[in-house]
Design a protein around this motif. Structure first.
Motif, PDB file in Angstrom:
ATOM      1  N   UNK A  81      -3.424  -4.564  -9.507  1.00  0.00           N
ATOM      2  CA  UNK A  81      -3.971  -5.816 -10.032  1.00  0.00           C
ATOM      3  C   UNK A  81      -3.355  -7.043  -9.375  1.00  0.00           C
ATOM      4  N   UNK A  82      -2.059  -7.050  -9.178  1.00  0.00           N
ATOM      5  CA  UNK A  82      -1.377  -8.239  -8.649  1.00  0.00           C
ATOM      6  C   UNK A  82      -1.905  -8.643  -7.272  1.00  0.00           C
ATOM      7  N   UNK A  83      -2.077  -7.717  -6.333  1.00  0.00           N
ATOM      8  CA  UNK A  83      -2.644  -8.129  -5.035  1.00  0.00           C
ATOM      9  C   UNK A  83      -4.058  -8.687  -5.129  1.00  0.00           C
ATOM     10  N   UNK A  84      -4.788  -8.340  -6.194  1.00  0.00           N
ATOM     11  CA  UNK A  84      -6.146  -8.867  -6.355  1.00  0.00           C
ATOM     12  C   UNK A  84      -6.144 -10.377  -6.547  1.00  0.00           C
ATOM     13  N   UNK A  85      -5.098 -10.912  -7.152  1.00  0.00           N
ATOM     14  CA  UNK A  85      -4.994 -12.361  -7.293  1.00  0.00           C
ATOM     15  C   UNK A  85      -4.845 -13.006  -5.915  1.00  0.00           C
ATOM     16  N   UNK A  86      -3.983 -12.446  -5.085  1.00  0.00           N
ATOM     17  CA  UNK A  86      -3.786 -12.986  -3.743  1.00  0.00           C
ATOM     18  C   UNK A  86      -5.048 -12.817  -2.894  1.00  0.00           C
ATOM     19  N   UNK A  87      -5.754 -11.720  -3.068  1.00  0.00           N
ATOM     20  CA  UNK A  87      -7.002 -11.470  -2.352  1.00  0.00           C
ATOM     21  C   UNK A  87      -8.008 -12.597  -2.597  1.00  0.00           C
ATOM     22  N   UNK A  88      -7.979 -13.143  -3.800  1.00  0.00           N
ATOM     23  CA  UNK A  88      -8.894 -14.233  -4.154  1.00  0.00           C
ATOM     24  C   UNK A  88      -8.243 -15.606  -3.982  1.00  0.00           C
ATOM     25  N   UNK A  89      -7.266 -15.692  -3.105  1.00  0.00           N
ATOM     26  CA  UNK A  89      -6.598 -16.952  -2.736  1.00  0.00           C
ATOM     27  C   UNK A  89      -5.851 -17.611  -3.893  1.00  0.00           C
ATOM     28  N   UNK A  90      -5.350 -16.835  -4.817  1.00  0.00           N
ATOM     29  CA  UNK A  90      -4.555 -17.362  -5.936  1.00  0.00           C
ATOM     30  C   UNK A  90      -3.135 -16.832  -5.772  1.00  0.00           C
ATOM     31  N   UNK A  91      -2.294 -17.645  -5.182  1.00  0.00           N
ATOM     32  CA  UNK A  91      -0.918 -17.237  -4.909  1.00  0.00           C
ATOM     33  C   UNK A  91       0.051 -18.020  -5.785  1.00  0.00           C
ATOM     34  N   UNK A  92       1.273 -17.548  -5.809  1.00  0.00           N
ATOM     35  CA  UNK A  92       2.364 -18.207  -6.538  1.00  0.00           C
ATOM     36  C   UNK A  92       2.054 -18.419  -8.015  1.00  0.00           C
ATOM     37  N   UNK A  93       1.475 -17.409  -8.629  1.00  0.00           N
ATOM     38  CA  UNK A  93       1.152 -17.475 -10.051  1.00  0.00           C
ATOM     39  C   UNK A  93       2.298 -16.872 -10.857  1.00  0.00           C
ATOM     40  N   UNK A  94       2.390 -17.274 -12.092  1.00  0.00           N
ATOM     41  CA  UNK A  94       3.364 -16.690 -13.009  1.00  0.00           C
ATOM     42  C   UNK A  94       2.657 -15.551 -13.737  1.00  0.00           C
ATOM     43  N   UNK A  95       2.980 -14.323 -13.345  1.00  0.00           N
ATOM     44  CA  UNK A  95       2.379 -13.141 -13.927  1.00  0.00           C
ATOM     45  C   UNK A  95       3.414 -12.455 -14.812  1.00  0.00           C
ATOM     46  N   UNK A  96       3.076 -12.248 -16.062  1.00  0.00           N
ATOM     47  CA  UNK A  96       3.987 -11.672 -17.036  1.00  0.00           C
ATOM     48  C   UNK A  96       3.470 -10.290 -17.420  1.00  0.00           C
ATOM     49  N   UNK A  97       4.371  -9.322 -17.464  1.00  0.00           N
ATOM     50  CA  UNK A  97       3.997  -7.964 -17.839  1.00  0.00           C
ATOM     51  C   UNK A  97       4.786  -7.477 -19.037  1.00  0.00           C
ATOM     52  N   UNK A  98       4.731  -6.196 -19.259  1.00  0.00           N
ATOM     53  CA  UNK A  98       5.423  -5.564 -20.374  1.00  0.00           C
ATOM     54  C   UNK A  98       6.754  -4.995 -19.873  1.00  0.00           C
ATOM     55  N   UNK A  99       7.600  -4.497 -20.785  1.00  0.00           N
ATOM     56  CA  UNK A  99       8.864  -3.891 -20.341  1.00  0.00           C
ATOM     57  C   UNK A  99       8.671  -2.716 -19.376  1.00  0.00           C
TER      58      UNK A  99
END
Length: 184
Positions: free
Chosen positions: A158-176
Motif C-alpha cells: 500500500x505505501x508505494x501506491x501513494x508514491x506511485x500517485x505522486x503523493x510523497x512525504x506523507x505521515x502514514x500511521x499503522x498498527x503495532x
C-alpha cells in the motif's frame, strides 16, 4: 470471552477481540493492546497537536477492518478530527493503486474535469517531450495524516501506491504490527 463474561470470569486473549467497545469490560485483557487502546493513543491531544486534525483511513473490508473504521469514526467525532476520505479495500488485495487513487482524489476525474482539461492542453503544447504521463491531475492532499490498519505485508504494497500517485512525504500511521523487521 462472552462465555467467560457470562460466568463472571476474567479472559486473557493473546489477540484482539473484534467486538464493539460497549460489549467489552474490565474482565477482558487483550495482549497486544486492544483496538480501542491503540486508537485512543492516536486521538490523544499531544498526537493531534503534533500530526494535525485532518485524517484519511484505508482499511481492509474485514471484521477487523470494520472494527477499526467504526472506532476511528467515533473517536474522530469525539475529538474534533475531520476525516476527509475513507476507503475500504477487498481482503487479500495485492494491488492498492485503485483505493489509494480514490483517497487522493484521482479516482473521480469528472469532478475535476476543468482542471484535467486545462492540464491536458498544457501538456499537449510540450513538443518532443520524452515524458510519458500516467496521470495528469495532481493528488489532492487535504489531510495531515493517514491511518492504515493493515498488516505489514499489505503495508509493503500500500505505501508505494501513494508514491506511485505522486503523493510523497506523507505521515502514514499503522498498527503495532508494523514493528516488524520485514516492514522496517
Amino acid at each position: 470471552y462472552l462465555a467467560a463474561k457470562k460466568e463472571g470470569g476474567a479472559f486473557i486473549s493473546l489477540s484482539q477481540v473484534y467486538l464493539p467497545a460497549v460489549q467489552k469490560d474490565h474482565s477482558l485483557i487483550e495482549i497486544p493492546g486492544s483496538i480501542e487502546s491503540q486508537l485512543e493513543a492516536l486521538f490523544n491531544k499531544d498526537f493531534l497537536d503534533t500530526f494535525g486534525r485532518n485524517a484519511i483511513l484505508l482499511y481492509p473490508d474485514t471484521n477487523k477492518g470494520q472494527t477499526y473504521a467504526h472506532r476511528f469514526w467515533e473517536l474522530a467525532i469525539k475529538n474534533g478530527v475531520t476525516i476527509t476520505n475513507v476507503q475500504a479495500y477487498e481482503d487479500g488485495s495485492q494491488d492498492f493503486r485503485v483505493p489509494v487513487k480514490r483517497l487522493l482524489g484521482l479516482g473521480y476525474p469528472r469532478q475535476r474535469r476543468e482542471e484535467l482539461d486545462m492540464l491536458k492542453e498544457i501538456y499537449s503544447l510540450e513538443k518532443n517531450s520524452s515524458i510519458k504521463r500516467l496521470q495528469y491531475l495532481q493528488p489532492e492532499i487535504d489531510f495531515d495524516w493517514a491511518f492504515l490498519p493493515v498488516s505489514p505485508k499489505e503495508a509493503l504494497q500500500a505505501i508505494p501506491s501513494f508514491h506511485y500517485h505522486d503523493a510523497s512525504n506523507l505521515k502514514l500511521i499503522g498498527t503495532p504490527e508494523w514493528r516488524s523487521k520485514r516492514l522496517f
